[in-house]
Write an enzyme that holds these catalytic residues in place. Sequence first.
Site, short mmCIF file in Angstrom:
data_model
loop_
_atom_site.label_atom_id
_atom_site.label_comp_id
_atom_site.label_asym_id
_atom_site.label_seq_id
_atom_site.Cartn_x
_atom_site.Cartn_y
_atom_site.Cartn_z
N GLY A 12 38.93 6.49 -9.97
CA GLY A 12 40.13 7.31 -10.05
C GLY A 12 41.29 6.51 -10.60
N SER A 14 42.51 6.28 -13.80
CA SER A 14 43.12 6.66 -15.07
C SER A 14 44.52 7.22 -14.92
CB SER A 14 42.24 7.70 -15.80
OG SER A 14 41.04 7.09 -16.23
N VAL A 52 32.45 11.72 -8.76
CA VAL A 52 32.21 11.09 -7.45
C VAL A 52 31.46 12.00 -6.49
CG1 VAL A 52 34.18 9.54 -7.63
CG2 VAL A 52 34.47 11.77 -6.52
N SER A 131 45.60 8.80 3.23
CA SER A 131 46.90 9.47 3.19
C SER A 131 47.48 9.49 4.59
CB SER A 131 46.76 10.92 2.70
OG SER A 131 47.95 11.67 2.92
N TYR A 144 42.57 18.79 3.19
CA TYR A 144 42.96 17.47 2.68
C TYR A 144 43.15 16.48 3.84
CZ TYR A 144 45.77 13.98 0.15
OH TYR A 144 46.26 12.82 -0.39
N ALA A 145 43.84 16.93 4.89
CA ALA A 145 44.07 16.04 6.03
C ALA A 145 42.75 15.66 6.70
CB ALA A 145 45.01 16.71 7.03
N ALA A 146 41.85 16.62 6.81
CA ALA A 146 40.54 16.32 7.41
C ALA A 146 39.78 15.30 6.58
CB ALA A 146 39.73 17.61 7.56
N ALA A 147 39.81 15.45 5.26
CA ALA A 147 39.11 14.50 4.39
C ALA A 147 39.71 13.11 4.52
CB ALA A 147 39.17 14.98 2.94
N ILE A 177 53.88 10.62 -2.66
CA ILE A 177 54.11 9.79 -3.84
C ILE A 177 54.29 10.71 -5.04
CG2 ILE A 177 53.18 7.95 -5.29
CD1 ILE A 177 53.70 7.03 -2.43
#
Length: 238
Positions: A12, A14, A52, A131, A144-147, A177
């Site tokens: 990741g 790039s 991925v 994160s 997203y938070a779980a991941a 960010i």
Amino acid sequence: MQIDNRRALVVGGSGGIGREIADLFAQSGASVVVADRAAAPDGSHKHVGIDVTDEASVRRAIAEAREILGGDIEILVNSAGILSQCYAEEMTLEEWRRTIDVDLTGVFLVSREVVGPMAAQGWGRIINIASQLGIKGAPMMTHYAAAKAGVIAFTKSLALEVSGRGVLVNAIAPGPIDTQLSSDLDPEWRAKKISELPIGRFGKPAEVAPSALLLASEPGGNLYTGQTLGPNSGDVMQ
């Protein structure tokens, strides 16, 4: 903080945080290959394609990176990720699975390919980009938070498995960010988040990269394993 002549792979790499890490590693003397779905537009780093979420693609990319670097990978940064917003009650299973596959399963698949050779040579660094939402959670970001919480737990568990063989595994959990991912978020959400930050602003990718350099380096990173560093504008205080 020495990483001279170390062989580094930034997955990741790039754009966004991964790009800044790859740039800083190269400036600090490492040999760097970037693995991403597409190369950076300016072709600034040697590149291998990767999905991925696909086991075969990951294996091909690691083999290609080893060939380019002239040996086994010594420093791995897992920075590939996707981000979207959706309330849990409205989220499709497809959106949930896609986020988990990219943001968590991808970390596992890439790490699994490099950790054995790292342990065999008695030295390695794995740095996973998590994160702060993996620590505190957020509305509209349950997937997203779980991941990202999974990335933090994976980091700790893998560190327990391999630190005794010279492979140090750590995570970085940035706050919000300014990247392409965050620019696509709801403007009201962004404004509210800025108002909550003690520093009063989102960070920049270049402000996250030095944490990765610290963890990758000797002697600076030698005592870190299973840790999660938090360049997060004060969003999470520990």
